[in-house]
Write an enzyme that holds these catalytic residues in place. Structure first.
Site, PDB file in Angstrom:
ATOM      1  CB  SER A 158      -3.436   8.402  -2.496  1.00 34.57           C
ATOM      2  OG  SER A 158      -4.636   7.787  -2.087  1.00 34.57           O
TER       3      SER A 158
ATOM      4  CE1 TYR B 127      -0.554   4.524  -0.340  1.00 36.82           C
ATOM      5  CE2 TYR B 127      -2.636   5.665   0.004  1.00 36.82           C
ATOM      6  CZ  TYR B 127      -1.731   5.034  -0.836  1.00 36.82           C
ATOM      7  OH  TYR B 127      -2.014   4.939  -2.182  1.00 36.82           O
TER       8      TYR B 127
ATOM      9  CE  LYS C  85       0.851   6.918  -2.594  1.00 38.84           C
ATOM     10  NZ  LYS C  85       1.819   6.725  -3.690  1.00 38.84           N
TER      11      LYS C  85
HETATM   12  N1  LIG Z   1      -5.176   1.636  -6.901  1.00 38.92           N
HETATM   13  C1  LIG Z   1      -5.665   2.735  -6.336  1.00 38.92           C
HETATM   14  O1  LIG Z   1      -6.900   2.922  -6.170  1.00 38.92           O
HETATM   15  C2  LIG Z   1      -4.742   3.840  -5.907  1.00 38.92           C
HETATM   16  C3  LIG Z   1      -5.309   4.935  -5.243  1.00 38.92           C
HETATM   17  C4  LIG Z   1      -4.489   5.966  -4.845  1.00 38.92           C
HETATM   18  C5  LIG Z   1      -3.136   5.918  -5.123  1.00 38.92           C
HETATM   19  N2  LIG Z   1      -2.600   4.846  -5.767  1.00 38.92           N
HETATM   20  C6  LIG Z   1      -1.156   4.840  -6.017  1.00 38.92           C
HETATM   21  O2  LIG Z   1      -0.895   4.438  -7.346  1.00 38.92           O
HETATM   22  C7  LIG Z   1       0.353   3.727  -7.411  1.00 38.92           C
HETATM   23  C8  LIG Z   1       0.146   2.403  -8.118  1.00 38.92           C
HETATM   24  O3  LIG Z   1      -0.771   1.633  -7.377  1.00 38.92           O
HETATM   25  P1  LIG Z   1      -1.427   0.274  -7.899  1.00 38.92           P
HETATM   26  O4  LIG Z   1      -2.809   0.275  -7.376  1.00 38.92           O
HETATM   27  O5  LIG Z   1      -1.169   0.079  -9.345  1.00 38.92           O
HETATM   28  O6  LIG Z   1      -0.593  -0.788  -7.016  1.00 38.92           O
HETATM   29  P2  LIG Z   1      -0.001  -2.235  -7.332  1.00 38.92           P
HETATM   30  O7  LIG Z   1       0.220  -2.880  -6.009  1.00 38.92           O
HETATM   31  O8  LIG Z   1      -0.839  -2.957  -8.335  1.00 38.92           O
HETATM   32  O9  LIG Z   1       1.408  -1.894  -8.006  1.00 38.92           O
HETATM   33  C9  LIG Z   1       2.448  -1.299  -7.279  1.00 38.92           C
HETATM   34  C10 LIG Z   1       3.756  -1.918  -7.717  1.00 38.92           C
HETATM   35  O10 LIG Z   1       4.837  -1.246  -7.023  1.00 38.92           O
HETATM   36  C11 LIG Z   1       5.836  -2.214  -6.769  1.00 38.92           C
HETATM   37  N3  LIG Z   1       6.690  -1.754  -5.663  1.00 38.92           N
HETATM   38  C12 LIG Z   1       6.356  -1.688  -4.349  1.00 38.92           C
HETATM   39  N4  LIG Z   1       7.392  -1.237  -3.638  1.00 38.92           N
HETATM   40  C13 LIG Z   1       8.403  -0.986  -4.511  1.00 38.92           C
HETATM   41  C14 LIG Z   1       9.731  -0.497  -4.368  1.00 38.92           C
HETATM   42  N5  LIG Z   1      10.224  -0.177  -3.162  1.00 38.92           N
HETATM   43  N6  LIG Z   1      10.492  -0.389  -5.479  1.00 38.92           N
HETATM   44  C15 LIG Z   1      10.010  -0.729  -6.689  1.00 38.92           C
HETATM   45  N7  LIG Z   1       8.747  -1.203  -6.887  1.00 38.92           N
HETATM   46  C16 LIG Z   1       7.952  -1.326  -5.814  1.00 38.92           C
HETATM   47  C17 LIG Z   1       5.066  -3.481  -6.414  1.00 38.92           C
HETATM   48  O11 LIG Z   1       5.865  -4.651  -6.573  1.00 38.92           O
HETATM   49  C18 LIG Z   1       3.866  -3.412  -7.383  1.00 38.92           C
HETATM   50  O12 LIG Z   1       4.096  -4.173  -8.550  1.00 38.92           O
HETATM   51  C19 LIG Z   1       0.835   3.622  -5.964  1.00 38.92           C
HETATM   52  O13 LIG Z   1       1.784   4.618  -5.677  1.00 38.92           O
HETATM   53  C20 LIG Z   1      -0.419   3.837  -5.162  1.00 38.92           C
HETATM   54  O14 LIG Z   1      -0.137   4.322  -3.868  1.00 38.92           O
HETATM   55  C21 LIG Z   1      -3.367   3.789  -6.158  1.00 38.92           C
END
Ligand SMILES: NC(=O)c1ccc[n+]([C@@H]2O[C@H](COP(=O)([O-])OP(=O)(O)OC[C@H]3O[C@@H](n4cnc5c(N)ncnc54)[C@H](O)[C@@H]3O)[C@@H](O)[C@H]2O)c1
Length: 310
Positions: free
Chosen positions: A150, A162, A166
């Site tokens: 991230s 976090y 990350k």
């Molecule tokens: N959305 C953003 O802007 C953003 C920015 C930086 C990093 N990220 C990273 O991208 C990835 C996806 O994020 P997103 O925005 O799609 O989030 P999201 O919340 O839409 O999806 C994440 C999914 O992970 C699942 N999850 C959580 N803990 C879990 C576990 N222990 N085992 C199995 N599944 C689990 C949740 O149920 C959820 O469905 C994450 O790792 C997040 O940190 C996202």
């Protein structure tokens, strides 16, 4: 014929958001997918098995192949179960996409041990767990690992837990790439920005606003954002994750790719700057020389003191 015909991908946290779009895309390109998701909220918890199953149903309805898996990847047993699901049902493993993630925005003075441990368990140890279980299988015929990092790893007020996880993901990625590269297994990290996911909770934007407006500290410089201001969508991130699994990116290993809306970029590897040298090695007296302080700090003074820039 799709890009991933005959290949098998494990995608963690694929019940929603970026993971879901990645599962749909790679399945459409012919990959068989293990859709892992424990069905949790953005700050943890969980237990709704329907998240993973819904994505599997969508993939099957479109003519693809997928199976739902609902372990939490936060434990070694969970990471192993996800990989074994791929081997048991599809007989091989080509790609591990570590995407599961949660956030717990808290100021450091209010962050509990549990807030820290839980975030590290899902966002960092969980990535180790699947890689540890999958690496021997990937080594057999080559493959790819993609880990979701991230931009918050660069520093994000209220997100110390976090950010630590990350940024740990980036170190994990670089080391695994060096270890598995000779076996044709690439390992890269992605730093995305995407709206329209459940993780985009109000507290995250509140911390960013506070940092910028009250402290005068830029969150990310403008070059990070989508230059024309368009809303970054999860499907753009999904495309990058799939691309990093494909032969199109065969020379990219141990790197970080940034993606936000209409911008994609490689992140520069860390380098030493403003090097100073001292015969005989550095001592307290040597560092007391004002010239050294000037050389190392002249335009970063008071960077995070809460004073607005002049
Ligand atoms: N959305 C953003 O802007 C953003 C920015 C930086 C990093 N990220 C990273 O991208 C990835 C996806 O994020 P997103 O925005 O799609 O989030 P999201 O919340 O839409 O999806 C994440 C999914 O992970 C699942 N999850 C959580 N803990 C879990 C576990 N222990 N085992 C199995 N599944 C689990 C949740 O149920 C959820 O469905 C994450 O790792 C997040 O940190 C996202």
């Amino acid at each position: 014929m799709g890009q991933f015909e005959g290949k098998v991908a494990v995608i963690t946290g694929a019940g929603r958001g970026i993971g879901r779009d990645t599962a749909l895309l790679m399945a459409a390109e012919g990959a068989k997918i293990v859709v892992n998701d424990l069905g949790g909220g953005p700050q943890g918890g969980g237990g709704d098995a329907s998240f993973a199953q819904q994505v599997v149903d969508e993939i099957r309805a479109a003519g693809g192949t997928a199976i739902a898996e609902t372990s939490s990847v936060a434990s070694m047993a969970g990471g192993t179960a996800v990989v074994e699901c791929a081997l048991d049902h599809f007989g091989r493993l080509d790609f591990v996409i570590n995407n599961a993630g949660i956030i717990r925005p808290r100021l450091i003075t209010e962050m509990s041990e549990e807030d820290f441990d839980t975030i590290i368990a899902v966002n960092l140890k969980g990535y180790f767990a699947t890689i540890r279980a999958g690496a021997a299988h990937l080594k057999k015929h080559g493959g790819a690992i993609v880990n979701l990092s991230s931009p918050s790893g660069f520093g994000h007020l209220g997100m110390a837990n976090y950010s630590a996880a990350k940024e740990g993901v980036v170190g994990l990625t670089r080391s695994v790439a060096r270890e598995l590269g000779e076996f044709g297994v690439r390992c890269n990290a992605v730093r995305p920005i995407s709206q329209a996911t459940t993780m985009a909770i109000p507290e995250v934007f509140e911390t960013i606003t506070y940092q910028i407006e009250k402290l005068g500290i830029p969150h990310l410089s403008n070059q990070w954002l989508s230059p024309n201001g368009e809303v970054p969508e999860p499907h753009s991130v999904a495309a990058v994750l799939a691309w990093l699994c494909s032969p199109l990116s065969e020379n990219i290993n141990g790197r970080e790719v940034y993606i936000c809306g209409n911008q994609i970029a490689l992140v520069q590897e860390p380098e030493l700057i403003r090097n100073q040298f001292r015969a005989g090695g550095w001592t307290w007296e040597g560092l007391c020389d004002p010239a050294v302080t000037r050389a190392l700090t002249y335009d970063v003074r008071n960077r995070y003191t809460g004073r607005k820039p002049d």
